[in-house]
Enzyme design. Structure first.
Site, PDB file in Angstrom:
ATOM      1  N   CYS A   1     -68.201  26.935 -96.800  1.00 39.88           N
ATOM      2  CA  CYS A   1     -67.882  26.158 -95.589  1.00 39.88           C
ATOM      3  C   CYS A   1     -66.434  26.445 -95.188  1.00 39.88           C
ATOM      4  CB  CYS A   1     -68.162  24.667 -95.789  1.00 39.88           C
ATOM      5  SG  CYS A   1     -67.531  23.942 -97.313  1.00 39.88           S
ATOM      6  N   SER A   2     -65.547  25.468 -95.367  1.00 36.50           N
ATOM      7  CA  SER A   2     -64.173  25.672 -94.897  1.00 36.50           C
ATOM      8  C   SER A   2     -63.181  24.903 -95.755  1.00 36.50           C
ATOM      9  CB  SER A   2     -64.064  25.226 -93.436  1.00 36.50           C
ATOM     10  OG  SER A   2     -64.489  23.875 -93.327  1.00 36.50           O
ATOM     11  N   CYS A   3     -63.481  24.721 -97.054  1.00 36.54           N
ATOM     12  CA  CYS A   3     -62.603  23.963 -97.960  1.00 36.54           C
ATOM     13  C   CYS A   3     -61.191  24.559 -97.929  1.00 36.54           C
ATOM     14  CB  CYS A   3     -63.159  23.997 -99.375  1.00 36.54           C
ATOM     15  SG  CYS A   3     -64.754  23.150 -99.502  1.00 36.54           S
TER      16      CYS A   3
END
Lengths: 204, 116
Positions: A112-114
Site C-alpha cells: 500500500c503506502s506505509c
C-alpha cells in the site's frame, strides 16, 4: 465537443470519477455527523504546514553531529526520534537503516503506502504508485538510476518492504566537506528522498 | 466510535496507535534461521506479499509481538510475532535478480515455516 484544452487532461491527474467519489463520500460523512469538517481541516493543516520531511532532516543532522545520538537512533529509533519531539501516528514503531560505503538502503511499501509520517509527513504520489512499488523490489538499481542516484557496482542495495507495523527511515551518509557545518546547516542538505533511500543528500 | 473533533486532532496524532502487544509469546524462529514463506493465498486481507510466497529467506531480526494484521481486518485482536526476513534478489527474481542484492520483508510468524 470538449471545450477544455488538452493540457487539463494530464496523465497523472486523478481520475475525475475518483475526485467525484471522494467529494460525495466526504459530504455524506459530514452530513451524517461522522466526520467533523473542522477536524478534517486540522488534519490537512498538520501535514501541510507542521509535520513533514524537515522533521526527519533534523533527526539525520543530529545523528551526523552527535555520535551518542546516532547510537541511540540505531538501537531504539522510536525513542531517539521522540527525543526531538517527533512521535505518534504511523511512527509508533520505527527502525532506522544506516547507509554506509558498502550498503545502500531503500524503502518501499509494496502492499500500500506505509510511510513514517512523524518524520517524513505524508508520502509523495510516486511512493504510492504501482510502478514504484513493483519495481523497487525487483529492479532497485534501475529505479535508483531514474532518480539520478548512481551507486558504485560494489555497493550492496538493500530494499526494505514495510509490509507490517514497522516504519523505516534511512540515515544517509554525511556528505564530504561538511565538517564545519552546524546541525541546522546539515539539515538543509537532507532531502526527503534521501531518507526514503531513492537519493543521496545534497552536497554543500 | 467517537467522532474526531478539531480540538483533539493534535493529541490523537501525537499519541499514535501502536499495534505492538505486551503478550510474551515465545519465538518459533531465531535470528539467522532459514525459513520458507508459505505459499498461502487467503481470500481475505493479508500482509504477505505474493512475491515472497514459497520463497526461502533468513530471519534478519525479531520485531516483537504485534496485532496480527490478517485477524485485525476481521475485527479480532490476535497477538503474533513479527520478523524481518531477508530474501536474496536472485531467490525472488531468478536470473533477473541483482547479484548481492536483497529484499527485507516484515512477515508475521504464521506466514513462515522452518526450512531446515
Amino acid at each position: 465537443m470538449n471545450e477544455l484544452p488538452m493540457s487539463h487532461h494530464k496523465h497523472n491527474d486523478p481520475l475525475p470519477e475518483t475526485v467525484l467519489r471522494v467529494k460525495a463520500l466526504e459530504s455524506l460523512l459530514v452530513e451524517k455527523g461522522l466526520v467533523d469538517p473542522a477536524a478534517l481541516d486540522a488534519l490537512i493543516d498538520t501535514y501541510e504546514t507542521k509535520v513533514g520531511p524537515r522533521n526527519g532532516a533534523r533527526v539525520v543532522a543530529r545523528a551526523w553531529a552527535d555520535p551518542a545520538y546516532r547510537e541511540r537512533l540505531l538501537s531504539d529509533a522510536s525513542a531517539a526520534i521522540a527525543e526531538l519531539g517527533f512521535s505518534g501516528r504511523q511512527g509508533e514503531d520505527m527502525v532506522v537503516l544506516e547507509n554506509t560505503p558498502q550498503v545502500h538502503n531503500m524503502v518501499v511499501c509494496t502492499l500500500c503506502s506505509c510511510y513514517p509520517w512523524p518524520v517524513l509527513g505524508l508520502p509523495p504520489v510516486w511512493y504510492k504508485s504501482a510502478p514504484y512499488r513493483a519495481r523497487a523490489v525487483a529492479e532497485p538499481r534501475a529505479v535508483l538510476e531514474e532518480f539520478g542516484c548512481s551507486l558504485p557496482e560494489d555497493v550492496e542495495v538493500r530494499v526494505w518492504d514495510s509490509t507490517a507495523e514497522v516504519r523505516y527511515l534511512v540515515l544517509p551518509m554525511r556528505p564530504r566537506g561538511t565538517d564545519a557545518l552546524n546541525q541546522a546547516q546539515l539539515a538543509e542538505l537532507v532531502t526527503r528522498d534521501s531518507m526514503i533511500g531513492t537519493a543521496l543528500p545534497r552536497s554543500p | 466510535m467517537p467522532v474526531l473533533k478539531a480540538d483533539n486532532v493534535a493529541a490523537v496524532l501525537r499519541k499514535g496507535a501502536s499495534a505492538r502487544l505486551a503478550d510474551p509469546l515465545p519465538a518459533r524462529f531465531a535470528v539467522g534461521q532459514t525459513v520458507h514463506a508459505l505459499n498461502i493465498n487467503p481470500p481475505t486481507h493479508t500482509r504477505i506479499p505474493r512475491y515472497v510466497r514459497g520463497r526461502r529467506g533468513v530471519v534478519h531480526s525479531d520485531h516483537g509481538v504485534f496485532t496480527f494484521a490478517d485477524a485485525h481486518a476481521r475485527g479480532e485482536t490476535v497477538p503474533e510475532r513479527l520478523y524481518s526476513v531477508r530474501f536474496s534478489s536472485e531467490e525472488l527474481w531468478g536470473p533477473q535478480g541483482s547479484p548481492g542484492g536483497s529484499v527485507y520483508v516484515d512477515l508475521f510468524e504464521s506466514y513462515l515455516a522452518s526450512a531446515t
